[in-house]
Design an enzyme around this catalytic site. Sequence first.
Site, PDB file in Angstrom:
ATOM      1  N   ASP A  36      48.959  35.734  41.048  1.00 40.91           N
ATOM      2  CA  ASP A  36      49.195  35.669  42.772  1.00 40.91           C
ATOM      3  C   ASP A  36      47.758  34.882  43.187  1.00 40.91           C
ATOM      4  O   ASP A  36      46.754  35.476  42.926  1.00 40.91           O
ATOM      5  CB  ASP A  36      49.268  36.893  43.291  1.00 40.91           C
ATOM      6  CG  ASP A  36      49.649  36.990  45.017  1.00 40.91           C
ATOM      7  OD1 ASP A  36      49.255  36.186  45.466  1.00 40.91           O
ATOM      8  OD2 ASP A  36      50.679  37.705  45.105  1.00 40.91           O
ATOM      9  N   SER A  77      53.111  35.622  49.981  1.00 41.03           N
ATOM     10  CA  SER A  77      53.844  36.147  48.456  1.00 41.03           C
ATOM     11  C   SER A  77      55.368  36.736  48.818  1.00 41.03           C
ATOM     12  O   SER A  77      55.948  36.730  47.450  1.00 41.03           O
ATOM     13  CB  SER A  77      52.741  37.354  48.134  1.00 41.03           C
ATOM     14  OG  SER A  77      51.562  36.715  47.701  1.00 41.03           O
ATOM     15  N   THR A 130      55.344  40.607  45.612  1.00 43.65           N
ATOM     16  CA  THR A 130      55.652  39.773  44.353  1.00 43.65           C
ATOM     17  C   THR A 130      56.494  40.417  43.430  1.00 43.65           C
ATOM     18  O   THR A 130      57.617  40.020  43.245  1.00 43.65           O
ATOM     19  CB  THR A 130      54.410  39.451  43.619  1.00 43.65           C
ATOM     20  OG1 THR A 130      53.479  38.797  44.410  1.00 43.65           O
ATOM     21  CG2 THR A 130      54.630  38.198  42.408  1.00 43.65           C
ATOM     22  N   GLU A 245      52.425  40.503  36.999  1.00 45.80           N
ATOM     23  CA  GLU A 245      51.875  40.153  37.908  1.00 45.80           C
ATOM     24  C   GLU A 245      50.163  40.336  37.899  1.00 45.80           C
ATOM     25  O   GLU A 245      49.953  41.523  37.733  1.00 45.80           O
ATOM     26  CB  GLU A 245      52.025  40.423  39.291  1.00 45.80           C
ATOM     27  CG  GLU A 245      51.394  39.515  40.335  1.00 45.80           C
ATOM     28  CD  GLU A 245      51.649  40.057  41.763  1.00 45.80           C
ATOM     29  OE1 GLU A 245      51.898  41.372  41.798  1.00 45.80           O
ATOM     30  OE2 GLU A 245      51.494  39.538  42.824  1.00 45.80           O
ATOM     31  N   ASP A 250      44.572  36.927  44.189  1.00 44.47           N
ATOM     32  CA  ASP A 250      44.865  36.457  45.438  1.00 44.47           C
ATOM     33  C   ASP A 250      43.694  37.208  46.562  1.00 44.47           C
ATOM     34  O   ASP A 250      43.554  36.572  47.309  1.00 44.47           O
ATOM     35  CB  ASP A 250      46.336  37.084  45.858  1.00 44.47           C
ATOM     36  CG  ASP A 250      46.453  36.988  47.293  1.00 44.47           C
ATOM     37  OD1 ASP A 250      46.737  35.689  47.975  1.00 44.47           O
ATOM     38  OD2 ASP A 250      46.888  37.863  47.934  1.00 44.47           O
ATOM     39  N   HIS A 293      51.197  30.653  45.016  1.00 44.71           N
ATOM     40  CA  HIS A 293      50.496  29.904  45.924  1.00 44.71           C
ATOM     41  C   HIS A 293      49.044  30.113  45.414  1.00 44.71           C
ATOM     42  O   HIS A 293      48.798  30.815  44.847  1.00 44.71           O
ATOM     43  CB  HIS A 293      50.894  30.258  47.523  1.00 44.71           C
ATOM     44  CG  HIS A 293      50.336  31.621  47.655  1.00 44.71           C
ATOM     45  ND1 HIS A 293      49.042  32.154  47.433  1.00 44.71           N
ATOM     46  CD2 HIS A 293      51.205  32.840  47.874  1.00 44.71           C
ATOM     47  CE1 HIS A 293      48.959  33.391  47.671  1.00 44.71           C
ATOM     48  NE2 HIS A 293      50.151  33.965  47.791  1.00 44.71           N
TER      49      HIS A 293
HETATM   50 MG    MG Z   1      51.413  39.561  44.712  1.00 46.05          MG
HETATM   51 ZN    ZN Z   2      47.480  36.509  49.635  1.00 42.48          ZN
END
Ligand code: MG
Ligand code: ZN
Length: 357
Positions: A36, A77, A130, A245, A250, A293
């Site tokens: 992420d 997300s 996610t 994940e 992130d 992203h």
């Molecule tokens: Mg996530």
């Molecule tokens: Zn984020």
Amino acid sequence: MKLLVNITLSCLVACTFLSCHKQKEPINNIILLIGDGMGATQVFAGYTANKGQLALERAQFVGFSKTSAADNYITDSGAGGTAIATGSKTNNGAIAMDTAGKALSSILESAEQAGLATALVSTSAITHATPASFIAHNVSRYNYEDIAADFIGSGVDLFIGGGRNHFEKRADSINLSDKLRAEGYAIVYNLEDIAKAPERNTGCFIADEHPASMIDGRDDFLPKATNIALQRLSNNPNGFFVMIEGSQIDWGGHAQDIDYVIEEMLDFDQTVGYAFDFADTHPGTLVIVTADHETGGLSIIGGDISKGTVEGHFSTAHHTPVMVPVFTYGTGAEDFSGIYENTELYVKMMKALGLGE
Ligand code: MG
Ligand code: ZN
């Protein structure tokens, strides 16, 4: 004359052999790893901090995924996960629901219906955007307790992460772990106990909310959970689909904390290495490593590979719209090079497993 016949024969054999090899080997297993917030700079920060070495460099093919949401240049997300999980662009915040609020079926659900084993592993709550995109359907990613309820009846073979409270300390006082047990699940609270019920579907909560960050002592949870999951899933003769994940790359970006990013990146990279190793010993396994992203608009403005030092600069505390890399390894890896929308990842994975249509 005899020699000529021999040459013709061996040529025939060689040609048959070659054309045989051109036929596609079936893909039984997909290991999808989502970092992420992991853009190319996050990868390179990890590479530098690790003194010029990453398991990710073993990747055989590389592509780029365009991540914009249906209603926004910059995805969150929820929309990012939904695009990969269902093949449809949706609005930011949505979980496997289209822009009109209609549920979208996910690759995990299709795999489950087709008799494959399925699993979700994450370093966040398992109800977070996610993983949720693969198993739940909700207009809002923040409806964690509703998202948890969607695990009931999903048939998912294994899930490992945080989020125990969304199952067991709910506003409606319903204990979803007991409901899952009634469905035949083993629900456990540490990785070691997963092995105690090898024949059953299993859920493992290692945190009430989110597992700790690497800096705060999560240790080798993700690589370990990944190995446990792959071992378990490989028992299914029909193959499997698993999404794993690295959730907190992130969060390091949101915190604009380069050390946080790097520690999470290297933990994720070690996990990637184990997935590649699994593919080496299990032909018919496709490993895809990508992101939903980029986070933080990270640039690297200095550093030293020999010392493992990185000087990072964040241009935002939010996500950015830049393309993110797609790294692939194993059977069918060649089909993921190029530049495409994130929704294509779903299309390619479904095709690889022979699902849908
Ligand atoms: Mg996530
Ligand atoms: Zn984020």
